[in-house]
Design a protein around this motif. Structure first.
Motif, PDB file in Angstrom:
ATOM      1  N   UNK A 157       0.814  -1.227   0.000  1.00 14.27           N
ATOM      2  CA  UNK A 157       0.000   0.000   0.000  1.00 14.27           C
ATOM      3  C   UNK A 157       0.844   1.271   0.000  1.00 14.27           C
ATOM      4  N   UNK A 158       2.173   1.148  -0.139  1.00 18.86           N
ATOM      5  CA  UNK A 158       3.026   2.341  -0.136  1.00 18.86           C
ATOM      6  C   UNK A 158       3.854   2.373  -1.423  1.00 18.86           C
ATOM      7  N   UNK A 159       4.446   3.526  -1.780  1.00 21.33           N
ATOM      8  CA  UNK A 159       5.240   3.583  -3.022  1.00 21.33           C
ATOM      9  C   UNK A 159       6.507   2.733  -2.930  1.00 21.33           C
ATOM     10  N   UNK A 160       7.013   2.329  -4.101  1.00 18.40           N
ATOM     11  CA  UNK A 160       8.251   1.544  -4.169  1.00 18.40           C
ATOM     12  C   UNK A 160       9.428   2.351  -3.629  1.00 18.40           C
ATOM     13  N   UNK A 161      10.386   1.666  -2.982  1.00 12.49           N
ATOM     14  CA  UNK A 161      11.579   2.351  -2.475  1.00 12.49           C
ATOM     15  C   UNK A 161      12.675   2.365  -3.537  1.00 12.49           C
ATOM     16  N   UNK A 162      12.328   2.842  -4.726  1.00 15.50           N
ATOM     17  CA  UNK A 162      13.296   2.790  -5.827  1.00 15.50           C
ATOM     18  C   UNK A 162      14.540   3.619  -5.514  1.00 15.50           C
ATOM     19  N   UNK A 163      14.334   4.830  -4.990  1.00 14.23           N
ATOM     20  CA  UNK A 163      15.478   5.690  -4.713  1.00 14.23           C
ATOM     21  C   UNK A 163      16.412   5.069  -3.679  1.00 14.23           C
ATOM     22  N   UNK A 164      15.826   4.502  -2.621  1.00 14.03           N
ATOM     23  CA  UNK A 164      16.638   3.859  -1.576  1.00 14.03           C
ATOM     24  C   UNK A 164      17.413   2.679  -2.163  1.00 14.03           C
ATOM     25  N   UNK A 165      16.714   1.916  -3.013  1.00 15.29           N
ATOM     26  CA  UNK A 165      17.368   0.749  -3.614  1.00 15.29           C
ATOM     27  C   UNK A 165      18.572   1.181  -4.447  1.00 15.29           C
ATOM     28  N   UNK A 166      18.367   2.187  -5.291  1.00 13.32           N
ATOM     29  CA  UNK A 166      19.462   2.648  -6.152  1.00 13.32           C
ATOM     30  C   UNK A 166      20.600   3.239  -5.319  1.00 13.32           C
ATOM     31  N   UNK A 167      20.238   4.007  -4.269  1.00 15.61           N
ATOM     32  CA  UNK A 167      21.262   4.584  -3.390  1.00 15.61           C
ATOM     33  C   UNK A 167      22.057   3.464  -2.716  1.00 15.61           C
ATOM     34  N   UNK A 168      21.349   2.393  -2.335  1.00 16.99           N
ATOM     35  CA  UNK A 168      22.027   1.271  -1.681  1.00 16.99           C
ATOM     36  C   UNK A 168      22.968   0.567  -2.647  1.00 16.99           C
ATOM     37  N   UNK A 169      22.567   0.535  -3.937  1.00 13.99           N
ATOM     38  CA  UNK A 169      23.473  -0.053  -4.936  1.00 13.99           C
ATOM     39  C   UNK A 169      24.756   0.777  -5.030  1.00 13.99           C
ATOM     40  N   UNK A 170      24.577   2.107  -5.049  1.00 16.22           N
ATOM     41  CA  UNK A 170      25.747   3.000  -5.057  1.00 16.22           C
ATOM     42  C   UNK A 170      26.599   2.770  -3.827  1.00 16.22           C
ATOM     43  N   UNK A 171      25.932   2.676  -2.687  1.00 17.75           N
ATOM     44  CA  UNK A 171      26.646   2.420  -1.434  1.00 17.75           C
ATOM     45  C   UNK A 171      27.382   1.090  -1.476  1.00 17.75           C
TER      46      UNK A 171
END
Lengths: 288, 296
Positions: A157-171
């Motif tokens: 019921x909430x938006x996808x955490x796409x930004x967090x996922x991509x940031x974590x890939x960078x990390x």
């Protein structure tokens, strides 16, 4: 005694006039060979146990997180905190597998055989480093990606955490580069595998303790600014800080990391120092 | 055909001069490089492989300059070091395949050539077992195989018979000889044992303290000398005394006599002396010079 059923014909020595690939192909072959080595592939069963056990441990939170998303329709585990959360496992993997990459060649003096071939010492170090970086990326990126795929498939019921996922890939990339440099540099200083494992683990324990103790002391003395820097002694927090500043994600545990380019510069400096040490170590081996 | 050549090659380290104005030239076939430990053999190989720069002078390997074209040289050269260099937990097959790939062979070719080469050096079924369990002789064969696997034009062997028993030595030397002749790969083989080189080399280079002592074809070194060895059952002293009386140069060497041949009459004099003294002649042979004599 049974009679031989076939005859082996000695066809004599055959020359080879097919293609001879250059130094690049050699380095890539060494990279693949070393990467396989970090997971014990093509080696004995015993050398597969540790890396696969640790990989399994890395996947565990992901599995649990997917189950929670699917059954309870709750938020997934934080992508950006994953490396900090799993740091003991990652550190053990680094400690256990860095010596696997560098120690046997040093101990059994295999390096002259590499150097008498087109590959150079820089190719050699580069391939080993790239192999460790790739191994750590597999360790970090696979669980994150599996969880992200899970999140996409489960209708939350909430938006996808796409930004967090991509940031974590960078990390993850930052983590892999930093840890691989430190791990190989430390492990390369001894030809003994056991000592290599011990030195990498000791280094991690030291940074973990130093970061916690120093930060605690500085905070209780009221030096909040200094305390925010001392947290960065732990490499996992250092990467988390750079990740937060670079991608605008939440710092782990709401820690008050210093903002700006400071942490990123520290990270670069540590990597440069580790690589210089690694190179110096092999220059010495080359001259001997 | 010149395989490699050096011109006033000098290598100075802070404390020692490893090579001092060395000028040599090596042709096809098997060439021995003789020198005591520390004579500069290993330094020479490192320079030729392009791993260490020379302080002065120049070198050519297969017409290439090691200082600038080291990579191309290393592609067509094989190197077998003196020291142990094998990982014990891998099988010979795995290891040689890996080394073939490091030399730039594609994957399938690397496998084929590794199997072929291991067969040529005489490793059978044991090549699938970890190297850690091998005898010294088998390890030396694996070391040789990794240097041969990419079909080099030249191969540098640093003390290939080190640590081998007499039978192992014989087999290794036979292999070295085969590489130089049947395989058609030029060989530069280092050793401090002259007797060994005498058996397999076409040409021998002797260095001492980084300087060239001698470089010559094996025939020149071991050509028939003007000395004959005489052995009689008893009465060696009597014979020696008689020959000295008649003006011949003799020397008693243990149970044999070394006789300088002045002219054809020497043989007659010897025959007459033996008959007059009523001695039993056991042996009479022309002596060949040995490489060792170079050092005398």
């Amino acid at each position: 005694m049974s009679q031989p059923t076939g005859v082996i014909h000695d066809i004599g020595y055959r020359h080879y006039d097919g293609p001879r690939l250059g130094r690049g192909a050699g380095a890539v072959a060494l990279w693949v060979y070393s990467l396989r080595g970090t997971f014990g592939l093509g080696r004995t069963f015993k050398s597969k146990i540790m890396p696969f056990l640790l990989f399994g441990a890395m996947m565990l939170p992901t599995v649990v997180s997917i189950a929670i998303m699917a059954l309870l329709k709750q938020e997934p585990m934080s992508y950006t905190d994953y490396a900090v959360f799993m740091q003991p496992i990652i550190a053990i993997f680094l400690a256990a597998q860095s010596p696997v990459l560098v120690a046997p060649d040093l101990r059994h003096k295999v390096i002259p055989l590499y150097l008498s071939r087109p590959v150079t010492i820089v190719d050699y170090i580069g391939a080993k480093l790239a192999a460790m970086i790739a191994a750590l990326l597999i360790l970090l990126v696979v669980p994150l990606t599996v969880q992200f795929v899970g999140e996409m498939l489960i209708d939350l019921p909430m938006p996808l955490h796409t930004h967090e996922y991509l940031a974590a890939l960078g990390g993850s990339v930052l983590n892999a580069v930093l840890l691989a440099s430190i791990g190989l540099a430390l492990a390369s200083f001894t030809p003994r595998r056991g000592l290599g494992v011990a030195s990498v683990i000791a280094f991690y324990m030291f940074t973990l303790a130093a970061s916690a103790v120093l930060t605690g002391v500085l905070e209780s003395e009221g030096h909040r600014d200094a305390a925010s820097w001392s947290i960065l002694l732990n490499p996992f927090f250092l990467v988390n800080a750079v990740q937060a500043n670079l991608f605008g994600t939440q710092p782990t545990e709401g820690l008050p990391f210093p903002s700006g380019a400071g942490p990123a510069l520290i990270l670069l400096a540590v990597v440069a120092l580790a690589l210089t040490g690694l190179y110096a170590r092999y220059r010495k081996a080359l001259a001997a | 055909m010149t395989i490699l050549a050096t011109e006033a090659l000098t290598k100075r380290y802070p404390r020692v001069t490893a090579l001092d104005q060395l000028t040599v030239s090596v042709g096809a076939g098997v060439t021995g490089l003789v020198g005591a430990n520390g004579a500069g053999k290993s330094t020479l190989i490192k320079i030729l492989l392009g791993l260490v720069p020379a302080s002065e002078g120049s070198a050519r390997v297969l017409g290439l300059d090691p200082a600038t074209q080291g990579q191309e040289i290393r592609r067509s050269v094989g190197y077998m070091p003196e020291h142990d260099c094998l990982p014990p937990d891998q099988s010979a097959t795995e290891f040689v395949v890996h080394m073939a790939r490091m030399s730039g062979l594609p994957r399938t070719t690397a496998r084929e050539r590794a199997a072929d080469t291991l067969r040529h050096v005489g490793l059978q079924e044991e090549r699938y077992r970890p190297i850690g369990g091998y005898s010294t002789g088998m390890k030396q064969r694996v070391k040789l195989a990794q240097a041969l696997v990419h079909d080099p034009k030249v191969i540098f062997l640093d003390e290939p018979t080190n640590g081998l028993d007499p039978q192992g030595r014989d087999e290794m030397l036979r292999l070295v000889h085969r590489i130089g002749t049947e395989f058609g790969i030029s060989v530069l083989v280092c050793s401090h044992l002259l007797g060994e080189l005498e058996r397999v080399c076409d040409h021998v280079i002797v260095i001492e303290g980084g300087r060239l002592l001698r470089s010559s074809a094996i025939g020149e070194l071991t050509q028939a000398s003007q000395v004959i060895t005489v052995e009689v059952e008893e009465g060696l002293e009597k014979l020696a005394a008689r020959l000295t009386e008649t003006g011949e140069t003799v020397a008693v060497e243990g149970r044999t006599l070394a006789l300088q041949v002045r002219a054809d009459e020497t043989y007659d004099l010897l025959r007459d002396a033996v008959v007059d003294l009523d001695l039993n002649l056991v042996r009479l042979e022309q002596r060949h010079a040995r490489i060792e004599d170079v050092f005398r």
